[in-house]
Design a protein around this motif. Structure first.
Motif, mmCIF file in Angstrom:
data_model
loop_
_atom_site.group_PDB
_atom_site.id
_atom_site.type_symbol
_atom_site.label_atom_id
_atom_site.label_comp_id
_atom_site.label_asym_id
_atom_site.label_seq_id
_atom_site.Cartn_x
_atom_site.Cartn_y
_atom_site.Cartn_z
ATOM 1 N N ALA A 129 28.345 11.846 17.947
ATOM 2 C CA ALA A 129 27.457 10.701 17.758
ATOM 3 C C ALA A 129 28.128 9.673 16.858
ATOM 4 O O ALA A 129 28.999 10.021 16.053
ATOM 5 C CB ALA A 129 26.145 11.166 17.144
ATOM 6 N N GLY A 130 27.743 8.422 17.004
ATOM 7 C CA GLY A 130 28.260 7.383 16.113
ATOM 8 C C GLY A 130 29.468 6.648 16.650
ATOM 9 O O GLY A 130 30.001 5.760 16.000
ATOM 10 N N THR A 131 29.916 7.015 17.811
ATOM 11 C CA THR A 131 31.051 6.317 18.419
ATOM 12 C C THR A 131 30.865 6.329 19.940
ATOM 13 O O THR A 131 30.432 7.333 20.504
ATOM 14 C CB THR A 131 32.398 6.963 18.018
ATOM 15 O OG1 THR A 131 33.466 6.129 18.477
ATOM 16 C CG2 THR A 131 32.569 8.359 18.603
ATOM 17 N N ASP A 132 31.144 5.199 20.575
ATOM 18 C CA ASP A 132 30.975 5.149 22.026
ATOM 19 C C ASP A 132 31.969 6.046 22.741
ATOM 20 O O ASP A 132 31.697 6.571 23.813
ATOM 21 C CB ASP A 132 31.138 3.705 22.526
ATOM 22 C CG ASP A 132 29.952 2.828 22.163
ATOM 23 O OD1 ASP A 132 28.879 3.385 21.850
ATOM 24 O OD2 ASP A 132 30.099 1.595 22.192
ATOM 25 N N THR A 133 33.138 6.183 22.148
ATOM 26 C CA THR A 133 34.160 6.994 22.801
ATOM 27 C C THR A 133 35.027 7.664 21.744
ATOM 28 O O THR A 133 34.940 7.335 20.560
ATOM 29 C CB THR A 133 35.015 6.130 23.752
ATOM 30 O OG1 THR A 133 35.890 6.975 24.487
ATOM 31 C CG2 THR A 133 35.830 5.100 22.989
ATOM 32 N N THR A 134 35.823 8.623 22.171
ATOM 33 C CA THR A 134 36.679 9.358 21.244
ATOM 34 C C THR A 134 38.105 9.359 21.782
ATOM 35 O O THR A 134 38.318 9.215 22.997
ATOM 36 C CB THR A 134 36.192 10.819 21.112
ATOM 37 O OG1 THR A 134 36.125 11.401 22.420
ATOM 38 C CG2 THR A 134 34.824 10.890 20.461
ATOM 39 N N ILE A 135 39.047 9.527 20.889
ATOM 40 C CA ILE A 135 40.462 9.557 21.295
ATOM 41 C C ILE A 135 40.688 10.733 22.244
ATOM 42 O O ILE A 135 40.392 11.870 21.897
ATOM 43 C CB ILE A 135 41.364 9.695 20.055
ATOM 44 C CG1 ILE A 135 41.181 8.472 19.142
ATOM 45 C CG2 ILE A 135 42.812 9.870 20.454
ATOM 46 C CD1 ILE A 135 41.791 8.653 17.753
ATOM 47 N N GLY A 136 41.188 10.467 23.416
ATOM 48 C CA GLY A 136 41.479 11.514 24.390
ATOM 49 C C GLY A 136 40.494 11.557 25.542
ATOM 50 O O GLY A 136 40.807 12.088 26.608
ATOM 51 N N ASP A 178 25.149 7.750 28.628
ATOM 52 C CA ASP A 178 24.696 6.387 28.899
ATOM 53 C C ASP A 178 23.763 6.439 30.119
ATOM 54 O O ASP A 178 24.209 6.728 31.237
ATOM 55 C CB ASP A 178 25.914 5.505 29.189
ATOM 56 C CG ASP A 178 25.536 4.041 29.399
ATOM 57 O OD1 ASP A 178 24.394 3.764 29.784
ATOM 58 O OD2 ASP A 178 26.413 3.193 29.200
ATOM 59 N N PRO A 179 22.451 6.168 29.902
ATOM 60 C CA PRO A 179 21.506 6.339 31.023
ATOM 61 C C PRO A 179 21.813 5.378 32.189
ATOM 62 O O PRO A 179 21.502 5.693 33.338
ATOM 63 C CB PRO A 179 20.147 6.028 30.390
ATOM 64 C CG PRO A 179 20.453 5.253 29.151
ATOM 65 C CD PRO A 179 21.791 5.720 28.676
ATOM 66 N N ARG A 180 22.450 4.223 31.895
ATOM 67 C CA ARG A 180 22.786 3.298 32.976
ATOM 68 C C ARG A 180 23.841 3.894 33.902
ATOM 69 O O ARG A 180 23.823 3.700 35.107
ATOM 70 C CB ARG A 180 23.278 1.979 32.380
ATOM 71 C CG ARG A 180 22.228 1.303 31.494
ATOM 72 C CD ARG A 180 22.849 0.258 30.596
ATOM 73 N NE ARG A 180 23.839 0.856 29.705
ATOM 74 C CZ ARG A 180 24.499 0.195 28.757
ATOM 75 N NH1 ARG A 180 24.270 -1.099 28.578
ATOM 76 N NH2 ARG A 180 25.386 0.807 27.985
ATOM 77 N N LEU A 181 24.780 4.648 33.300
ATOM 78 C CA LEU A 181 25.800 5.276 34.139
ATOM 79 C C LEU A 181 25.220 6.442 34.933
ATOM 80 O O LEU A 181 25.585 6.674 36.086
ATOM 81 C CB LEU A 181 26.984 5.745 33.283
ATOM 82 C CG LEU A 181 27.864 4.633 32.702
ATOM 83 C CD1 LEU A 181 29.039 5.242 31.932
ATOM 84 C CD2 LEU A 181 28.388 3.716 33.808
ATOM 85 N N VAL A 182 24.302 7.173 34.302
ATOM 86 C CA VAL A 182 23.645 8.270 35.028
ATOM 87 C C VAL A 182 22.907 7.706 36.234
ATOM 88 O O VAL A 182 23.043 8.205 37.364
ATOM 89 C CB VAL A 182 22.666 9.029 34.104
ATOM 90 C CG1 VAL A 182 21.855 10.042 34.911
ATOM 91 C CG2 VAL A 182 23.420 9.716 32.978
ATOM 92 N N ASP A 183 22.142 6.642 36.003
ATOM 93 C CA ASP A 183 21.391 6.041 37.101
ATOM 94 C C ASP A 183 22.320 5.499 38.180
ATOM 95 O O ASP A 183 22.049 5.612 39.375
ATOM 96 C CB ASP A 183 20.509 4.897 36.578
ATOM 97 C CG ASP A 183 19.330 5.432 35.774
ATOM 98 O OD1 ASP A 183 19.099 6.661 35.823
ATOM 99 O OD2 ASP A 183 18.665 4.638 35.095
ATOM 100 N N LEU A 184 23.415 4.893 37.748
ATOM 101 C CA LEU A 184 24.377 4.350 38.715
ATOM 102 C C LEU A 184 24.851 5.447 39.662
ATOM 103 O O LEU A 184 24.804 5.301 40.887
ATOM 104 C CB LEU A 184 25.578 3.759 37.963
ATOM 105 C CG LEU A 184 26.716 3.213 38.831
ATOM 106 C CD1 LEU A 184 26.279 1.959 39.584
ATOM 107 C CD2 LEU A 184 27.958 2.902 37.993
#
Lengths: 337, 337, 337, 337
Positions: free
Chosen positions: A132-139, A313-319
């Protein structure tokens, strides 16, 4: 601040080397020396130290894995281990420690901070993206590319043989790699831990049968997160083969997802966060993680990163759910509709 | 000769498309029409035909899998299936059939030839390279590259965590992919069906322990052929972990080894053999395989290709066994010696 | 809304196919038919139409380039071309047009909107990332990966021969690919159009000579944007070789940067934006671009995208300038300091 | 024999590291020590020595370039240089030298042998494959793969835009890379130095125009060897654009062809030849090259390797010329024929 230490901890992730490079260069530019400890927290406890100089960082970013080596080290939960680590860090006159790792590593860092007076900062390095706290992680971006490329390969066989494949991807207990790999590989279906309630065998089987009816000569790919189905895709394949009458082939991708040269996104992210980590130390910060949210570098209390759950990300799930759906409508059906 | 047919049969192999391209172009240059049947022998029996024209071959060589699709079709061992296939071929006034496939596909071709008067030629297309009469087969070189690249990736994690990995590669019942991938990835050990007697657990464990003693901070990779160890690398890992006290991680590479764009070697080989196949048909040849030995295109009686066993190149076996050996001598040991 | 059209326009970009896939599937889910015109605006004018059905979209996302084909078509600036295009669109009873392309393509869309009553929406598809109103564009991430991997390759020769290389990357008149590729490949220097004032030959030469003094046995890589230096890297190499006395090797990467399978980031972005484009049309929107800013899908007036200049991210510029700087300090120097 | 030396010389080639690995391991197994000199012959003259131990060879085979570094060093043609090199080798009590390199490097080895009493053996390491006495050279297969993959990328843009591309590949003064890359990429045409007489502009232009007439919407790729056309593909593109009225795009692939991880074929070849090189030294051999012909390791007098010309495989030339030809027949034409 005269000397800092850095470790890579937990499962290795592509981009960790680029992060260490940025830390070492940035530190030296502020006249701070850097020591690495090999194999994460275990290396602090056992004093496996190694001085790190900018000259040695020239061409490490290009490499996968972590040249500093890493380890899983559950023993670090004990008070004694943290105390020994604190003693080693003090012996080397370390002012601050940067921990590049994931969930468990940040718990370790948090634990250490109770027994050591130096500053402690986390940089998110894990392919699972479950912090949590970051949109993405290294790797994470590289792992998704690797999973996608592997699925692309399997897709060719699947298409040649008109087969159903159940492809298991990594993610520990989160569906990030699964979701992104499913979208990127145009998977016909995905099974992720976050999608509640989990579909029943009969439902998955029904979808497969409808797709086979519309596209009898084509492949059908289900992306499945690890640790989701009891017995993994091998068991799921047995159940689905029985339920559909169609042979369903299990295909766990396994450890290849962790390796490989980092892609550009991960190298750049890693350098940004490593650089920002040193600046945060200079700023006196401690017990935070340096993350990235909405394209901005952010500082997040370390404890929040592993205490909160991070949603997909619920938008990606819905997509993906939307794009999957249409595949059951055959051209013929659509035309008569 | 006015019309020929072509199928891709059995497990798909990278390069099959390039082979079809060369067949179609060469045939048309000799005013011969070409029909493909989708899904191999099953497609002949079910008359899944598709005319093939040079214009459609412009950019197929670059693609993995087989656009003609393939299948495993054990039903073709029956007399009735062969008779039905012969009837379909006759219905289309086919003069000759080219079968791109492996062991089982050539047995099918041999079987068909008993019930059909047309010429039948085989072109070796299988990643396993387990066909006598040819040094290599279409798809083998790419599969070795793919396995090697996957091992390279796993090696990075293995090295970061100082782990032992048991990596299972394809090969049906032959060790060709295993041997070549082991050399190419500098594996510390290999287990292949051809290496008799198979080493015992105690022996493999002993080698691992000696290597760990010399290089405690490094990885150790064993390449294992599929269908060799009962229960696969999962069971082997359990036994070895118990015998050594070191966790040994199983890593089956699985279906990714079959897919992917063909490398240059496979594309060129595929075009050479496909081209030669059409010329052999024009020459009146039948029941042969077009192979490549010692850099020359050769013709081999079809039956010999699956009746004889094809040995591993003993020089390559010795090379790898030799290169493996030294890894147990630590630098320290060497210096004191 | 019953029928929409889609084109890919301008330089092709990896991910365009995934975008078309999402558009077609989303449209059909709302009972809207989709027609593609091949070769962009030229294809509308010449009525090179092709119906697009979800069934044909199953496996297009994996491919590079654009199956709809594209073109550069400066003639579309004329009023007559736009009028003809409008007539063709009306003939097919098209309600709306989605244009996947860059700067020039959006000007074309804007131009068309003056002479056609349908809705017009742009989706940013260009490797150059030089469109205001969106943080990134479809194809940019893949192009950066491709450039980075090419530089990684050249770096190996450079390092083996201890050479200076000037590597020219694409970007039209913007430095996005240059900046990202420079960071990702740990370049020693970068020359981008946005960095004003441009350094003089003497300054660049001085940096090279200082680096050579510190690392005589190592490589030195300068990433240079195209269209920046008169005569390109060939001329720059001559000037720098003369100024330094060290042979500087020019290496324009060229057209390879445009091709290749899209990476996961570009595929996912492409599907998100294509999907959102159809929803925006249903919402009655026109003359907007669907972009992505700070991880959110946004709608931006079309004209703003090409009238405003889009700046480089100053934080990334500073990051790279900072990381470059340290390379002139040799280990020896640092130790004596 | 107690101590041998090894150098990599001339242009770096993927697989050189694997060759050094096999040399070092094999030598140590026979109780022979190994010293490397960095940067080829220059490194001998300047005594840039570096002891090589099997432990350091564990994971070098996976890497591109040459960790021993290389150089072009025309000064070595002088007697004095060879004498200095001999003195350095004697100072280190070197019994034999293995030179991994190409044409020029073997001339250097031959030259050195006049002034030094030790054994001298060559191992063919060059991407150009222009050495007589061996079917292939270390690095050639990887360079062909790299060129092919680059052409595959350019093909996507070419196909999207229906363009003519002239792609320049390496090869010094030989057409090996050109021929193999042309076949593997299904090029429509190739221009190689060995194809005499060279076609005239009018002839090439005519072929392009005929292809464009048959396939107006498709790409056309010409593979051109470097050093063949005066002014390179840039000039050729100008001439052909003028002659055809169709814009022909030049695309020199450049230095990317040299780098990259070696493919499996090159790694295995490199280890075979390196291993055999040490055994030949033990056998007392000198002034030979270890090559591979018709799948067998062979020994060839060193002087023959650069004094004889090595022809292209005429069967491959014929194959490509044949496959190219058909492309000018359109489907329509064929059907009416």
């Amino acid at each position: 601040m005269k000397k800092i230490a850095v470790i890579t901890s937990g499962g290795d992730a592509p981009g960790m080397n680029a992060c260490v490079r940025a830390i070492v260069i940035t530190a030296w530019q502020h006249d701070i020396q850097v020591i690495g400890f090999r194999h994460g927290f275990r290396g602090i406890v056992d004093d496996l130290n190694q001085p790190l100089h900018p000259d040695d960082m020239r061409l490490v970013s290009q490499r996968g894995g972590t040249f500093l080596k890493s380890s899983r080290y559950p023993e670090f939960r004990e008070v004694e281990s943290a105390q020994r680590a604190a003693a080693v860090l003090d012996k080397h006159q370390i002012d601050a420690l940067i921990v590049i790792g994931g969930d468990g590593s940040f718990q370790g860092a948090h634990h250490l901070a109770k027994y050591w007076s130096g500053q402690v900062i986390g940089v998110p390095g894990t392919i699972d993206n479950d912090l949590a706290g970051t949109d993405t992680t290294i790797g994470f971006a590289t792992a998704v590319d690797t999973a996608m490329e592997a699925i692309d390969r399997v897709r060719e066989t699947a298409e040649a043989m008109a087969r159903v494949f159940l492809i298991e991807v990594m993610g520990r207990h989160a569906g990030f790699i699964g979701l992104h790999a499913a979208i990127a590989s145009s998977a016909e279906s995905m099974l992720l831990p976050e999608l509640e309630p989990q579909p029943k065998i009969a439902e998955i089987a029904d979808n497969i049968l409808r797709a086979r009816a519309s596209f009898p000569d084509s492949s059908y790919v289900v992306v499945v997160s690890e640790n989701l189905w009891p017995g993994g895709v091998a068991e799921l394949a047995k159940s689905l083969s029985k339920a559909t009458g169609v042979t369903c082939h299990p295909c766990p991708l396994g450890h290849i997802q962790r390796g490989g040269r980092p892609n550009a996104q991960d190298r750049i992210l890693a350098m940004q966060l490593g650089h920002a980590g040193v600046l945060a130390l200079l700023d006196g910060k401690s017990e935070i993680m340096i993350g990235k949210e909405q394209e901005h570098v952010v500082e997040v209390p370390l404890a929040l990163t592993f205490k909160r759950d991070k949603p997909l990300d619920p938008r990606l799930v819905d997509l993906q759910l939307g794009l999957q759906g249409v595949n059951f409508t055959s051209k013929k059906g659509a035309e008569t509709a």
